[in-house]
Enzyme design. Sequence first.
Site, PDB file in Angstrom:
ATOM      1  N   ARG A   1      27.330  35.804   1.494  1.00 32.15           N
ATOM      2  CA  ARG A   1      27.117  37.455   1.340  1.00 32.15           C
ATOM      3  C   ARG A   1      27.704  38.165   0.075  1.00 32.15           C
ATOM      4  NH1 ARG A   1      28.524  42.355   1.640  1.00 32.15           N
ATOM      5  NH2 ARG A   1      30.642  41.728   2.105  1.00 32.15           N
TER       6      ARG A   1
ATOM      7  N   ASN B   1      28.007  48.405  -2.768  1.00 34.53           N
ATOM      8  CA  ASN B   1      28.018  48.032  -4.230  1.00 34.53           C
ATOM      9  C   ASN B   1      27.136  46.862  -4.388  1.00 34.53           C
ATOM     10  OD1 ASN B   1      30.515  48.913  -5.991  1.00 34.53           O
ATOM     11  ND2 ASN B   1      31.269  47.248  -4.556  1.00 34.53           N
TER      12      ASN B   1
ATOM     13  N   ASP C   1      39.056  40.361   3.352  1.00 33.38           N
ATOM     14  CA  ASP C   1      38.993  42.008   2.184  1.00 33.38           C
ATOM     15  C   ASP C   1      37.906  42.646   2.266  1.00 33.38           C
ATOM     16  OD1 ASP C   1      40.522  43.678  -0.597  1.00 33.38           O
ATOM     17  OD2 ASP C   1      38.712  42.774  -1.561  1.00 33.38           O
ATOM     18  N   ASP C   2      37.063  42.416   2.483  1.00 35.02           N
ATOM     19  CA  ASP C   2      35.608  42.768   2.633  1.00 35.02           C
ATOM     20  C   ASP C   2      36.503  43.838   3.914  1.00 35.02           C
ATOM     21  OD1 ASP C   2      33.643  41.979   0.992  1.00 35.02           O
ATOM     22  OD2 ASP C   2      34.090  40.561   1.909  1.00 35.02           O
TER      23      ASP C   2
ATOM     24  N   GLU D   1      36.555  36.650   1.119  1.00 35.54           N
ATOM     25  CA  GLU D   1      35.726  36.819   0.823  1.00 35.54           C
ATOM     26  C   GLU D   1      33.686  36.620   1.031  1.00 35.54           C
ATOM     27  OE1 GLU D   1      35.408  40.827  -1.719  1.00 35.54           O
ATOM     28  OE2 GLU D   1      38.106  39.218  -1.425  1.00 35.54           O
ATOM     29  N   ASP D   2      33.657  38.103   0.755  1.00 35.28           N
ATOM     30  CA  ASP D   2      31.953  37.854   0.509  1.00 35.28           C
ATOM     31  C   ASP D   2      30.725  37.342   1.769  1.00 35.28           C
ATOM     32  OD1 ASP D   2      32.253  40.378  -0.466  1.00 35.28           O
ATOM     33  OD2 ASP D   2      31.452  38.891  -2.385  1.00 35.28           O
TER      34      ASP D   2
ATOM     35  N   LYS E   1      37.741  37.998  -8.642  1.00 38.54           N
ATOM     36  CA  LYS E   1      38.678  38.928  -7.687  1.00 38.54           C
ATOM     37  C   LYS E   1      40.155  38.422  -8.324  1.00 38.54           C
ATOM     38  CE  LYS E   1      36.828  41.167  -3.984  1.00 38.54           C
ATOM     39  NZ  LYS E   1      37.420  42.587  -3.814  1.00 38.54           N
TER      40      LYS E   1
ATOM     41  N   TYR F   1      34.958  42.352 -12.757  1.00 34.84           N
ATOM     42  CA  TYR F   1      34.517  42.792 -11.750  1.00 34.84           C
ATOM     43  C   TYR F   1      33.180  43.193 -11.695  1.00 34.84           C
ATOM     44  CZ  TYR F   1      36.933  44.152  -7.260  1.00 34.84           C
ATOM     45  OH  TYR F   1      37.191  44.306  -6.164  1.00 34.84           O
TER      46      TYR F   1
END
Length: 612
Positions: A192, A454, A304-305, A281-282, A210, A139
């Site tokens: 992203r 991150n 989640d972001d 996600e992303d 994830k 992760y």
Amino acid sequence: MWKRTVARSAAAFAGYIRQSRRSFIAPSASAIPSPCIVHKRGADILHDPWFNKDTGFPLTERDRLGLRGLLPPRVISFEQQYERFMDSYHSLEKNTAGQPFDVVSLAKWRILNRLHDRNETLYYKVLIDNIKEFAPIIYTPTVGLVCQNYSGLFRRPRGMYFSAKDKGEMMSIVYNWPAPEVDMIVLTDGSRILGLGDLGVQGIGIPIGKLDMYVAAAGINPQRVLPIMLDVGTNNEKLREDRLYLGLRERRLEGEEYISIVDELMEALHTRWPKAIIQFEDFQFKWAFETLQRYRNKYCMFNDDIQGTAGVALAGLLGTVRAQGRPLSDFVNQKIVVVGAGSAGLGVLKMAYQAVSRMTGTTANPQFYLIDKQGLITNQRSHVDPSATPFAKPVGEVESIGLREGSNILEVVKKVKPHVLLGLSGVGGIFNEQVLNAMKDSESPKPAIFAMSNPTNNAECTATDAFKYAGENIVFGSGSPFQNVDLGNGKVGYVNQANNMYLFPGIGLGAMLSGAHIISDGMMHAASECLASYMTDEDIQKGKFYPSIDSIRDITAEVGAAVLRTAVVEEVAEGRGEVGLKELQHMTKEQTVKYVTRNMWYPVYSPLVHEK
């Protein structure tokens, strides 16, 4: 087609009990796993990572599955296989000592990935029992390196890949996945990835990582998870020209073309697996908010972001209030400067505003300040993204304290004297010496600095610099792992890794077990407040806001139970399997936690029974 029966009953789970509020123990040797029916024999079994036990097949099983002669004669127990792998891993650590961080991290990822490709049961046993050590490898932050190098690292496919070339065919393609049941899906379009930008199809590493955390932290059955990459092209010219790149070599779809592809995929997934939880996600900023608003009331999904990051950050913000020795209700008076107006930054602000509104019972007007690459955002600015508009400060209000539209970070920190400086900018080192020094004048006796971007290179500051320049009395949080800081005289500057892994596994598990048809804001707030209350006052006073990752399953059980209870109260739950809504409604808080814990999968070798 194969199938697997997994024991969900209390009897089968008897050995898997809680040792204490902070720790779990594995199933006892007396717990007998349910048999697994397979439609494979011989070498096909050995080549299937889910069913393969390597040299752990007992002799009777080798006979009935046609494995005699295909394996060395000695039977090695699960425990011996575990020890053998850990010996190999520690040998790798020894042999790579002193080499560059990237080289060591990828070497560790490779050895774990090879085990994942060969023997999933042993892989998850290793991961769960060593979660603190291995989470940074599978992760954050190593997953960023993996995504950057994914085309060169690729060995065998994992998950599903849908592309712009599949338009009109997704409803049929989704049935190519062999699992008849899927509980959890993590979906990305690679636009992203962390703070690394557009990595196209190489972003598949994020859903894989994830979902490994879902298995390790939430006990989701790994046979019932699905990582998905939606490849709609990439605007990363370097990738398009890379001879090894595995994705579409064309620019990203935009506008209606793009959203129609996502619509088709979501409909296909929901048609085959209507009860599956889908985590986005992303996705790049403009599509992250658009897709969340488009689908959140139609499917059981969350981003989640936006929401997970916000929940973990809010738990830290509430911890800051506790660290000051004040009641949580004093959160309404906190001065918070947020640097970064992307999906994560705006998600934090939205959840913080909602928290203030719940505390005051009125429309929120907190002292929150939002800064993007152009500086402080006020209502004087033109062309503000609609998602950021609600957080633009009135220009008259900022002028009254000596600020203006576009004031930089240092100016804002000096004038506002915030209780909290929170970074989600993706710009490494943006909290420089001058900015950190200015935090010494905060109105808080224990100012908080959260450098949450991150991977590690994109963190707004390091833990060492934060304690060095802002003072020893701060509390520090980060998105990536940093070592605690030795402050001398026996004092320690604690690093709180504000990692989404504290929340998203519990959100997914709680939503799944409640049978929720949507994931509401209330469910997200319940998760955040549960995490915020998890730590003791003694830990908080030391500067610890988040628990040790070693206790991740216990944390997830508590968070999942809080999410489940809220789903029931808000009447979005329908129950799951034999546990209907009425049973959920009559569970106490303690019973809910036990119910969630009882439904966590744990890796053990199941007896294999062949069926033609």
